[in-house]
Design a protein around this motif. Structure first.
Motif, short mmCIF file in Angstrom:
data_model
loop_
_atom_site.label_atom_id
_atom_site.label_comp_id
_atom_site.label_asym_id
_atom_site.label_seq_id
_atom_site.Cartn_x
_atom_site.Cartn_y
_atom_site.Cartn_z
N SER A 1 0.91 -1.06 -0.18
CA SER A 1 0.08 -0.03 -0.19
C SER A 1 0.81 1.06 0.13
O SER A 1 1.90 1.46 0.65
N GLN B 1 1.38 4.93 0.83
CA GLN B 1 0.83 5.88 1.75
C GLN B 1 1.14 7.45 0.94
O GLN B 1 0.27 8.38 1.23
N ARG C 1 -8.69 -2.63 4.95
CA ARG C 1 -8.22 -1.51 4.31
C ARG C 1 -8.99 -1.00 2.93
O ARG C 1 -9.13 0.05 2.73
#
Length: 177
Positions: free
Chosen positions: A52, A54, A90
């Motif tokens: 992921s 950020q 998520r």
């Protein structure tokens, strides 16, 4: 004037028609030929299975040159391949924005209901909608930033007020160089 040109109150883009592709050492956008309702799809891929990103400034991106005649509120419909919530804490996210504006985070699965999976598979697509403000008419860059791997984008439609409802969406807008 250079880019995909607004006509009839919208700009329609095949995901694969990006003019620029940003990538990192571990992640990138990759074409999936003949995938989706129309031409091809672009998939967020990574060597790290649970990556992921950020900070969108470090993220791989798809970039599209547009020429808009309208300004003000616009809605962007991003047509995304069906997916289950394989990381329930998520969601499934990407970020999208014009020019140098702070991009808007979009979670494709954010408001999913129990029957959404069936509908998205039946239709071959999920709609992810974001709202933006275009400050002035003219040339713009639209960027889609990778946040989570697994996002597969088929088409992007920028609705400046004239988009009519249809199953496949409009054909790709005209490119002017």
């Amino acid at each position: 004037m250079r880019g995909f040109v607004e006509a009839d109150g919208y700009v329609a883009l095949e995901a694969v028609s990006a003019q620029a592709l940003g990538s990192t050492g571990n992640a990138s956008w990759q074409e999936i030929p003949f995938h989706g309702r129309t031409q091809s799809s672009m998939s967020a891929m990574s060597k790290n299975i649970d990556q992921s990103i950020q900070n969108y400034k470090d993220a791989p991106y798809l970039e599209y040159d547009l020429f808009l005649f309208n300004q003000g509120a616009v809605e962007i419909q991003t047509l995304v391949a069906p997916s289950l919530n394989f990381v329930p804490t998520r969601g499934l996210r990407f970020a999208i924005g014009f020019d140098d504006e702070e991009p808007i985070m979009v979670d494709v699965l954010e408001n999913s209901k129990q029957n959404d999976w069936q509908e998205s598979v039946k239709n071959g697509v999920r709609y992810a909608v974001s709202h933006h403000n275009v400050k002035q008419p003219g040339a713009h860059k639209l960027r889609i930033y990778m946040v989570d791997i697994g996002v597969v984008i088929q088409k992007v439609i920028v609705n400046t007020g004239g988009l009519k409802k249809s199953y496949l969406g409009p054909e790709q807008s005209m490119w002017v160089d």
